[in-house]
Design an enzyme around this catalytic site. Structure first.
Site, PDB file in Angstrom:
ATOM      1  N   PRO A   2       0.781  -1.374   0.163  1.00 25.62           N
ATOM      2  CA  PRO A   2      -0.141   0.088  -0.076  1.00 25.62           C
ATOM      3  C   PRO A   2       0.935   1.239  -0.073  1.00 25.62           C
ATOM      4  CG  PRO A   2      -0.730  -1.345   1.937  1.00 25.62           C
ATOM      5  CD  PRO A   2       0.662  -1.986   1.052  1.00 25.62           C
ATOM      6  N   LEU A   9       0.736  19.687   9.455  1.00 31.29           N
ATOM      7  CA  LEU A   9       1.487  21.122   9.583  1.00 31.29           C
ATOM      8  C   LEU A   9       2.983  20.685   9.807  1.00 31.29           C
ATOM      9  CD1 LEU A   9      -1.009  22.960  11.580  1.00 31.29           C
ATOM     10  CD2 LEU A   9      -0.511  23.480   9.208  1.00 31.29           C
ATOM     11  N   GLY A  11       6.447  21.374  11.649  1.00 27.66           N
ATOM     12  CA  GLY A  11       7.013  21.507  13.067  1.00 27.66           C
ATOM     13  C   GLY A  11       7.741  20.346  13.694  1.00 27.66           C
ATOM     14  N   ARG A  12       7.297  19.086  13.252  1.00 23.37           N
ATOM     15  CA  ARG A  12       8.160  17.923  13.750  1.00 23.37           C
ATOM     16  C   ARG A  12       9.476  17.741  13.251  1.00 23.37           C
ATOM     17  NH1 ARG A  12       2.326  18.031  12.854  1.00 23.37           N
ATOM     18  NH2 ARG A  12       1.232  17.471  14.931  1.00 23.37           N
TER      19      ARG A  12
END
Lengths: 61, 61, 61, 61, 61, 61
Positions: A2, A9, A11-12
């Protein structure tokens, strides 16, 4: 296959993204029976000035 | 939900994007019956050197 | 161009979809300056047994 | 229409992209019967730190 | 990778789709340098009552 | 948000899909810090006669 696309957003950290694709791949493999090598994951980061809820861009808040 | 994605060329101002997501959200809410708070809008900008019509990139013109 | 994709649950009538694409096209045209003839709109319907929030398919509720 | 989206890693030159959209447009036009002017092609580049196979980001390798 | 998505109206025969994915794969492979085995192609058919140009669904015409 | 889209071939049972969205939601929540209620998951099934690797539709094999 798959193929998994994750929109979120920014920011990680790099560490969080590394853990994210690892854990998601495991979750998909375990529940669908696809081998991990066949699981593709794509991260797409959304811009705050290009993303709106309720008619308001997140950058406006 | 609903989720609306708008792909377009860059060049619109922040004011235009603000109006765009506001007006599109209203149009979706009025015609589908979904409350405005449930309408998500994403803007994606296409690069002129990554977008072609008739086999020709827009950046070639 | 612009290209607009609207993902939503099934259940809207043909009349609602007709109004949806008409009003969204107007909203996009007015705010971006693109002529209406250049605005493409695609509707995609999500299946309740293929769409989850909070880890639960909508068909489970 | 038809609309063709090509997702790939960065690293191709402008000449390669030019040839890519030209050849793909021809292939689509010849086999579907759509005129070349009606074929739209979009290139999207995937970031190595946002793309994983087998649970591992390409940037980790 | 590369991943190619082709969105078009229904109406093409199985033979046309077979030729479409074959020719597009060759075009992508030749111009990007990716081996044919690495090229993935997805066809998505658009419904006439879910696709609009200029604010009008194709099914209305 | 985040929004997760999973494209795969048909053939999984309802139980597998239920487990898939539950486990993927947990994996995303744990690694990104987003609360589970904010995670949206969409499953899209690919048709074997619309999906090709190496220039060959899966339905041809």
């Amino acid at each position: 296959m798959p193929f998994v696309t994750i929109e979120m957003l920014p920011g990680r950290t790099d560490e969080q993204k590394k853990a994210l694709v690892e854990k998601v791949t495991e979750a998909v493999s375990e529940t669908t029976g696809a081998s991990k090598e066949k699981v593709y994951v794509f991260i797409e980061e959304l811009r705050k000035d290009h993303y709106a809820v309720g008619g308001k861009l997140l950058s406006e808040e």
